[in-house]
Write a protein that holds these residues in place. Sequence first.
Motif, PDB file in Angstrom:
ATOM      1  N   PHE A   1      57.255  35.889  37.448  1.00  0.00           N
ATOM      2  CA  PHE A   1      57.629  34.812  36.537  1.00  0.00           C
ATOM      3  C   PHE A   1      56.938  35.077  35.201  1.00  0.00           C
ATOM      4  CE2 PHE A   1      57.963  33.093  40.770  1.00  0.00           C
ATOM      5  CZ  PHE A   1      59.082  32.262  40.740  1.00  0.00           C
ATOM      6  N   LEU A   2      57.689  34.986  34.122  1.00  0.00           N
ATOM      7  CA  LEU A   2      57.134  35.218  32.787  1.00  0.00           C
ATOM      8  C   LEU A   2      57.277  33.955  31.958  1.00  0.00           C
ATOM      9  CD1 LEU A   2      55.912  37.407  30.870  1.00  0.00           C
ATOM     10  CD2 LEU A   2      58.252  37.763  30.034  1.00  0.00           C
ATOM     11  N   ALA A   3      56.138  33.467  31.457  1.00  0.00           N
ATOM     12  CA  ALA A   3      56.129  32.269  30.616  1.00  0.00           C
ATOM     13  C   ALA A   3      55.595  32.648  29.242  1.00  0.00           C
ATOM     14  CB  ALA A   3      55.263  31.180  31.243  1.00  0.00           C
ATOM     15  N   SER A   4      56.359  32.368  28.206  1.00  0.00           N
ATOM     16  CA  SER A   4      55.920  32.695  26.854  1.00  0.00           C
ATOM     17  C   SER A   4      54.906  31.672  26.380  1.00  0.00           C
ATOM     18  CB  SER A   4      57.121  32.735  25.898  1.00  0.00           C
ATOM     19  OG  SER A   4      57.742  31.468  25.852  1.00  0.00           O
ATOM     20  N   PRO A   5      54.062  32.042  25.420  1.00  0.00           N
ATOM     21  CA  PRO A   5      53.051  31.099  24.934  1.00  0.00           C
ATOM     22  C   PRO A   5      53.685  29.932  24.211  1.00  0.00           C
ATOM     23  CG  PRO A   5      53.109  33.050  23.550  1.00  0.00           C
ATOM     24  CD  PRO A   5      53.991  33.337  24.723  1.00  0.00           C
ATOM     25  N   LYS A   6      53.134  28.767  24.391  1.00  0.00           N
ATOM     26  CA  LYS A   6      53.581  27.567  23.691  1.00  0.00           C
ATOM     27  C   LYS A   6      52.554  27.231  22.610  1.00  0.00           C
ATOM     28  CE  LYS A   6      57.023  26.953  26.593  1.00  0.00           C
ATOM     29  NZ  LYS A   6      56.811  28.111  27.451  1.00  0.00           N
ATOM     30  N   THR A   7      52.979  26.458  21.615  1.00  0.00           N
ATOM     31  CA  THR A   7      52.047  26.091  20.543  1.00  0.00           C
ATOM     32  C   THR A   7      50.871  25.300  21.101  1.00  0.00           C
ATOM     33  OG1 THR A   7      53.410  24.139  20.102  1.00  0.00           O
ATOM     34  CG2 THR A   7      53.814  26.108  18.768  1.00  0.00           C
ATOM     35  N   ARG A   8      51.153  24.476  22.098  1.00  0.00           N
ATOM     36  CA  ARG A   8      50.073  23.755  22.765  1.00  0.00           C
ATOM     37  C   ARG A   8      50.491  23.513  24.203  1.00  0.00           C
ATOM     38  NH1 ARG A   8      45.588  20.569  21.534  1.00  0.00           N
ATOM     39  NH2 ARG A   8      45.056  19.102  23.164  1.00  0.00           N
ATOM     40  N   GLN A   9      49.799  24.143  25.116  1.00  0.00           N
ATOM     41  CA  GLN A   9      50.127  23.993  26.515  1.00  0.00           C
ATOM     42  C   GLN A   9      49.190  22.980  27.171  1.00  0.00           C
ATOM     43  OE1 GLN A   9      50.534  27.556  28.765  1.00  0.00           O
ATOM     44  NE2 GLN A   9      51.258  28.753  27.036  1.00  0.00           N
ATOM     45  N   PRO A  10      49.704  22.205  28.118  1.00  0.00           N
ATOM     46  CA  PRO A  10      48.804  21.316  28.855  1.00  0.00           C
ATOM     47  C   PRO A  10      47.795  22.143  29.645  1.00  0.00           C
ATOM     48  CG  PRO A  10      50.957  21.432  29.910  1.00  0.00           C
ATOM     49  CD  PRO A  10      51.086  22.138  28.602  1.00  0.00           C
ATOM     50  N   ARG A  11      46.578  21.665  29.669  1.00  0.00           N
ATOM     51  CA  ARG A  11      45.577  22.383  30.443  1.00  0.00           C
ATOM     52  C   ARG A  11      45.925  22.304  31.920  1.00  0.00           C
ATOM     53  NH1 ARG A  11      41.862  19.647  26.936  1.00  0.00           N
ATOM     54  NH2 ARG A  11      41.105  21.066  25.323  1.00  0.00           N
ATOM     55  N   GLU A  12      45.607  23.368  32.591  1.00  0.00           N
ATOM     56  CA  GLU A  12      45.856  23.378  34.032  1.00  0.00           C
ATOM     57  C   GLU A  12      44.920  22.408  34.738  1.00  0.00           C
ATOM     58  OE1 GLU A  12      46.167  26.944  36.212  1.00  0.00           O
ATOM     59  OE2 GLU A  12      46.972  28.059  34.517  1.00  0.00           O
ATOM     60  N   GLN A  13      45.400  21.859  35.821  1.00  0.00           N
ATOM     61  CA  GLN A  13      44.584  20.953  36.622  1.00  0.00           C
ATOM     62  C   GLN A  13      44.705  21.360  38.081  1.00  0.00           C
ATOM     63  OE1 GLN A  13      44.263  16.683  35.574  1.00  0.00           O
ATOM     64  NE2 GLN A  13      45.074  16.278  37.607  1.00  0.00           N
ATOM     65  N   ASP A  14      43.591  21.461  38.754  1.00  0.00           N
ATOM     66  CA  ASP A  14      43.623  21.722  40.184  1.00  0.00           C
ATOM     67  C   ASP A  14      42.745  20.711  40.907  1.00  0.00           C
ATOM     68  OD1 ASP A  14      41.045  22.540  39.657  1.00  0.00           O
ATOM     69  OD2 ASP A  14      41.352  24.639  40.177  1.00  0.00           O
ATOM     70  N   ARG A  15      42.669  20.825  42.193  1.00  0.00           N
ATOM     71  CA  ARG A  15      41.874  19.903  43.009  1.00  0.00           C
ATOM     72  C   ARG A  15      40.721  20.689  43.630  1.00  0.00           C
ATOM     73  NH1 ARG A  15      42.943  14.794  41.919  1.00  0.00           N
ATOM     74  NH2 ARG A  15      42.202  14.178  43.991  1.00  0.00           N
ATOM     75  N   VAL A  16      39.518  20.121  43.553  1.00  0.00           N
ATOM     76  CA  VAL A  16      38.351  20.718  44.197  1.00  0.00           C
ATOM     77  C   VAL A  16      37.637  19.652  45.013  1.00  0.00           C
ATOM     78  CG1 VAL A  16      38.000  22.512  42.454  1.00  0.00           C
ATOM     79  CG2 VAL A  16      36.899  20.295  42.175  1.00  0.00           C
ATOM     80  N   VAL A  17      36.845  20.097  45.952  1.00  0.00           N
ATOM     81  CA  VAL A  17      36.066  19.186  46.782  1.00  0.00           C
ATOM     82  C   VAL A  17      34.625  19.172  46.268  1.00  0.00           C
ATOM     83  CG1 VAL A  17      35.281  18.654  49.112  1.00  0.00           C
ATOM     84  CG2 VAL A  17      37.569  19.582  48.753  1.00  0.00           C
ATOM     85  N   HIS A  18      34.124  17.991  45.979  1.00  0.00           N
ATOM     86  CA  HIS A  18      32.749  17.787  45.521  1.00  0.00           C
ATOM     87  C   HIS A  18      31.918  17.389  46.732  1.00  0.00           C
ATOM     88  CE1 HIS A  18      29.421  15.437  43.714  1.00  0.00           C
ATOM     89  NE2 HIS A  18      29.558  16.256  42.697  1.00  0.00           N
ATOM     90  N   ILE A  19      30.955  18.249  47.076  1.00  0.00           N
ATOM     91  CA  ILE A  19      30.131  18.052  48.275  1.00  0.00           C
ATOM     92  C   ILE A  19      28.682  17.899  47.830  1.00  0.00           C
ATOM     93  CG2 ILE A  19      29.400  19.096  50.467  1.00  0.00           C
ATOM     94  CD1 ILE A  19      32.057  20.680  50.378  1.00  0.00           C
ATOM     95  N   GLU A  20      27.995  16.876  48.354  1.00  0.00           N
ATOM     96  CA  GLU A  20      26.654  16.568  47.842  1.00  0.00           C
ATOM     97  C   GLU A  20      25.795  15.989  48.958  1.00  0.00           C
ATOM     98  OE1 GLU A  20      25.999  14.922  43.633  1.00  0.00           O
ATOM     99  OE2 GLU A  20      25.818  13.177  44.945  1.00  0.00           O
ATOM    100  N   THR A  21      24.520  16.381  48.959  1.00  0.00           N
ATOM    101  CA  THR A  21      23.579  15.803  49.916  1.00  0.00           C
ATOM    102  C   THR A  21      22.186  15.779  49.309  1.00  0.00           C
ATOM    103  OG1 THR A  21      22.763  15.933  52.197  1.00  0.00           O
ATOM    104  CG2 THR A  21      23.042  18.017  51.029  1.00  0.00           C
ATOM    105  N   ASN A  22      21.357  14.770  49.716  1.00  0.00           N
ATOM    106  CA  ASN A  22      19.974  14.653  49.258  1.00  0.00           C
ATOM    107  C   ASN A  22      19.047  15.296  50.284  1.00  0.00           C
ATOM    108  OD1 ASN A  22      21.141  13.134  47.289  1.00  0.00           O
ATOM    109  ND2 ASN A  22      20.154  11.202  47.838  1.00  0.00           N
ATOM    110  N   LEU A  23      18.091  16.092  49.799  1.00  0.00           N
ATOM    111  CA  LEU A  23      17.161  16.788  50.688  1.00  0.00           C
ATOM    112  C   LEU A  23      15.739  16.571  50.186  1.00  0.00           C
ATOM    113  CD1 LEU A  23      19.150  20.150  50.908  1.00  0.00           C
ATOM    114  CD2 LEU A  23      19.093  18.360  52.655  1.00  0.00           C
ATOM    115  N   ASP A  24      14.838  16.178  51.102  1.00  0.00           N
ATOM    116  CA  ASP A  24      13.439  16.036  50.697  1.00  0.00           C
ATOM    117  C   ASP A  24      12.485  16.679  51.696  1.00  0.00           C
ATOM    118  OD1 ASP A  24      13.584  14.341  52.830  1.00  0.00           O
ATOM    119  OD2 ASP A  24      12.753  12.592  51.799  1.00  0.00           O
ATOM    120  N   ASP A  25      13.023  17.364  52.714  1.00  0.00           N
ATOM    121  CA  ASP A  25      12.144  17.967  53.716  1.00  0.00           C
ATOM    122  C   ASP A  25      12.563  19.395  54.050  1.00  0.00           C
ATOM    123  OD1 ASP A  25      14.512  17.266  54.858  1.00  0.00           O
ATOM    124  OD2 ASP A  25      13.663  16.251  56.602  1.00  0.00           O
ATOM    125  N   VAL A  26      13.073  20.103  53.042  1.00  0.00           N
ATOM    126  CA  VAL A  26      13.490  21.497  53.218  1.00  0.00           C
ATOM    127  C   VAL A  26      12.470  22.404  52.541  1.00  0.00           C
ATOM    128  CG1 VAL A  26      15.257  23.210  52.650  1.00  0.00           C
ATOM    129  CG2 VAL A  26      15.938  20.918  53.376  1.00  0.00           C
TER     130      VAL A  26
END
Length: 400
Positions: A236-261
């Motif tokens: 697939f070939l897409a030519s450049p546009k004067t202003r293209q929408p930024r790409e958006q994807d989905r990611v998983v945000h994983i978080e934990t608190n640690l005080d005894d490692v």
Amino acid sequence: MGAHLHFDCFSGISGDMTLGALVDVGLPFGDLVRGLKRLGISGFQLRRRRVRRAALHATKIDVVLRAGLRAPLSLKQIHTVLSKSRLSEQVKLQSRTVFDRLAEAESRAHRVPKAHVHFHEVSVLDSFVDIVGSLIGCEILNVSRVTASPVNVGSGTLQSAHGILPAPGPAVAVLAEGIPIYSAGPPRELATPTGVALLRSLTTEFGPMPLLSPDAVGYGAGDANPEGWPNVLRVFLASPKTRQPREQDRVVHIETNLDDVNPQTYEHVVERLFRRHALDVTLTPVIMKRGRPGIVLTVLAAPDHAQAVLDVLFEETTALGVRVQEIARQVLPRRFVTVQLPGGSVRVKVAGLDGGRTKAAPEYLDCKRIAERTGRPVKSILEEAATAYRRSRANKKDRA
């Protein structure tokens, strides 16, 4: 900002499939022929024809050779031809990168020194032309961003100069390290070393098709025509546009608190998380309940890799619970440009901004490897790589 090219490798990829797909998507055949004359090699001629593979029509590019031009080429011979050619510096550099990748893969696959590799898997001039022609084609089409789907590598066995081998062959197996591959369709080789080396050298992102508005779709065919299977490469070939929408994807945000490692284990945990395809890992010092100092360990990962990341956190830390949230992420289009320095090549990651502006950063690990080989400070290598990229960009503007 140049054009965006997306490879759909549902039936693998090869050098002639790539060249055919580029011509089919809009690369002027006459410009390709004239570009290849800059190689300075006689004894071959390009032929274009329309073929059918199952229900799909595609373009097949044949490299017709004069007798006696089918001897394997060494890496030294290839570099000599490229150095003497009148190709642009960018195509020369990209071509060297592809063949260096192929030589490294053949060396590892068949346990021979890199300098002694003869390219039996890209043994004759036609495959050499496929590679250089594809890179010339991308330059003519002004391609600045290349993405690709996971690659169908096939199954079964194949006949090679080394005898009967499993598909994918050993060189493809080495070249495919770190990129998504799978097997489907007829039991045969679908991805060749030439095709995968081209893909690895051009592509910055592998995965589902990103957001794009294609102007053209092309289909390229190789020689193989298994019954009932659409054995083509789609682009697939897409030519450049004067202003293209930024790409958006989905990611998983994983978080934990640690005080005894034990703090000594954090380096190991972070390394394991990146090996499990974490996109980013951060350690943030905080003050927790009852005034205890602690660490918030945060990981970003693609949804498909979230479970592997969670396994590491529960196995390697004292965490009993982890916060998980899927979030949207906006990303800039990215590509890699390779610059040559004394001591080796360095990839420079280039991100596109609005109005054709870019920002670039040399890959640290490439600079580190050169620093380790030469004994020079890595800071100097990083600065030289940035300067080399700016100079190559300025030269390109001057030529334009």
